[in-house]
Write a protein that holds these residues in place. Structure first.
Motif, PDB file in Angstrom:
ATOM      1  N   ALA A  66      14.608 -19.218 -22.435  1.00 44.72           N
ATOM      2  CA  ALA A  66      16.096 -20.576 -22.091  1.00 44.72           C
ATOM      3  C   ALA A  66      15.484 -21.239 -23.323  1.00 44.72           C
ATOM      4  N   SER A  67      17.380 -21.532 -23.813  1.00 49.35           N
ATOM      5  CA  SER A  67      17.832 -21.649 -24.571  1.00 49.35           C
ATOM      6  C   SER A  67      17.719 -23.359 -24.197  1.00 49.35           C
ATOM      7  N   ILE A 107       4.618 -21.098 -25.621  1.00 52.15           N
ATOM      8  CA  ILE A 107       5.224 -22.266 -24.985  1.00 52.15           C
ATOM      9  C   ILE A 107       6.199 -21.498 -23.440  1.00 52.15           C
ATOM     10  N   GLN A 108       6.473 -20.009 -24.275  1.00 45.93           N
ATOM     11  CA  GLN A 108       7.286 -19.752 -23.018  1.00 45.93           C
ATOM     12  C   GLN A 108       6.642 -19.355 -21.420  1.00 45.93           C
ATOM     13  N   GLU A 109       5.680 -19.055 -21.306  1.00 40.59           N
ATOM     14  CA  GLU A 109       4.161 -19.207 -19.978  1.00 40.59           C
ATOM     15  C   GLU A 109       4.526 -20.707 -19.534  1.00 40.59           C
ATOM     16  N   ILE A 110       3.978 -21.287 -20.287  1.00 38.36           N
ATOM     17  CA  ILE A 110       3.777 -23.162 -20.091  1.00 38.36           C
ATOM     18  C   ILE A 110       5.438 -23.380 -19.587  1.00 38.36           C
ATOM     19  N   PHE A 111       6.321 -23.064 -19.765  1.00 35.78           N
ATOM     20  CA  PHE A 111       7.867 -23.511 -19.104  1.00 35.78           C
ATOM     21  C   PHE A 111       8.352 -22.752 -18.461  1.00 35.78           C
ATOM     22  N   ALA A 112       7.893 -21.403 -18.131  1.00 34.87           N
ATOM     23  CA  ALA A 112       7.531 -20.679 -16.857  1.00 34.87           C
ATOM     24  C   ALA A 112       7.041 -21.230 -15.602  1.00 34.87           C
ATOM     25  N   ARG A 146      20.967 -16.348  -9.738  1.00 31.49           N
ATOM     26  CA  ARG A 146      19.544 -16.427  -9.254  1.00 31.49           C
ATOM     27  C   ARG A 146      18.690 -15.692 -10.594  1.00 31.49           C
ATOM     28  N   THR A 147      19.591 -14.750 -11.020  1.00 35.52           N
ATOM     29  CA  THR A 147      18.342 -13.459 -10.774  1.00 35.52           C
ATOM     30  C   THR A 147      17.989 -13.452 -13.110  1.00 35.52           C
ATOM     31  N   TYR A 148      18.483 -14.293 -13.127  1.00 41.85           N
ATOM     32  CA  TYR A 148      18.169 -15.393 -14.848  1.00 41.85           C
ATOM     33  C   TYR A 148      17.088 -16.044 -14.365  1.00 41.85           C
ATOM     34  N   ILE A 149      17.008 -16.724 -13.263  1.00 46.44           N
ATOM     35  CA  ILE A 149      15.727 -17.927 -12.916  1.00 46.44           C
ATOM     36  C   ILE A 149      14.354 -16.894 -12.694  1.00 46.44           C
ATOM     37  N   SER A 150      14.977 -16.148 -11.592  1.00 45.22           N
ATOM     38  CA  SER A 150      13.428 -15.108 -11.599  1.00 45.22           C
ATOM     39  C   SER A 150      13.236 -14.878 -13.134  1.00 45.22           C
ATOM     40  N   ALA A 151      13.568 -14.280 -13.371  1.00 45.72           N
ATOM     41  CA  ALA A 151      13.355 -14.005 -14.934  1.00 45.72           C
ATOM     42  C   ALA A 151      12.704 -14.591 -15.824  1.00 45.72           C
ATOM     43  N   LEU A 152      12.950 -16.221 -15.847  1.00 47.75           N
ATOM     44  CA  LEU A 152      12.483 -17.666 -16.355  1.00 47.75           C
ATOM     45  C   LEU A 152      11.294 -16.943 -15.995  1.00 47.75           C
ATOM     46  N   GLU A 153      11.409 -16.887 -14.939  1.00 39.41           N
ATOM     47  CA  GLU A 153       9.735 -17.666 -14.203  1.00 39.41           C
ATOM     48  C   GLU A 153       9.156 -16.340 -14.404  1.00 39.41           C
ATOM     49  N   ARG A 196      19.733 -27.702 -18.090  1.00 39.98           N
ATOM     50  CA  ARG A 196      20.646 -27.693 -16.675  1.00 39.98           C
ATOM     51  C   ARG A 196      19.360 -27.526 -16.110  1.00 39.98           C
ATOM     52  N   LEU A 197      18.772 -26.589 -16.045  1.00 38.79           N
ATOM     53  CA  LEU A 197      17.770 -26.429 -15.106  1.00 38.79           C
ATOM     54  C   LEU A 197      16.854 -28.293 -14.741  1.00 38.79           C
ATOM     55  N   ALA A 198      16.124 -28.873 -15.410  1.00 34.01           N
ATOM     56  CA  ALA A 198      16.021 -29.630 -15.452  1.00 34.01           C
ATOM     57  C   ALA A 198      17.281 -30.771 -14.754  1.00 34.01           C
TER      58      ALA A 198
END
Length: 77
Positions: free
Chosen positions: A46-47, A3-8, A33-40, A53-55
């Protein structure tokens, strides 16, 4: 695919489709911004609040960030 890979993958795909930089999405979602990079890059998970918030920053439904991408053979595998 986890799921983490799907989300990223979905996060990156939707962000790029919207023509947004990580910085612009970060501004819209009020996230660093660095958090978005880390999520990707699957460094962090992500909680549900961050997913929402991203959506909203992308102008999509939160569920769209969690959908398994369709494969090139149309099977969804």
């Amino acid at each position: 695919m986890e799921i983490q890979e799907i989300f990223a993958a979905n996060l990156r795909r939707h962000r790029q489709a919207a023509g947004l930089s990580q910085e612009e999405l970060a501004y819209r979602a009020d996230i660093d911004r660095t958090y978005i990079s880390a999520l990707e890059r699957c460094v962090y998970s992500a909680s549900i609040d961050v997913v929402d918030r991203l959506a909203k920053g992308l102008g999509i439904n939160a569920a769209d960030l969690l959908l398994l991408p369709k494969s090139s053979d149309g099977q969804g595998n």
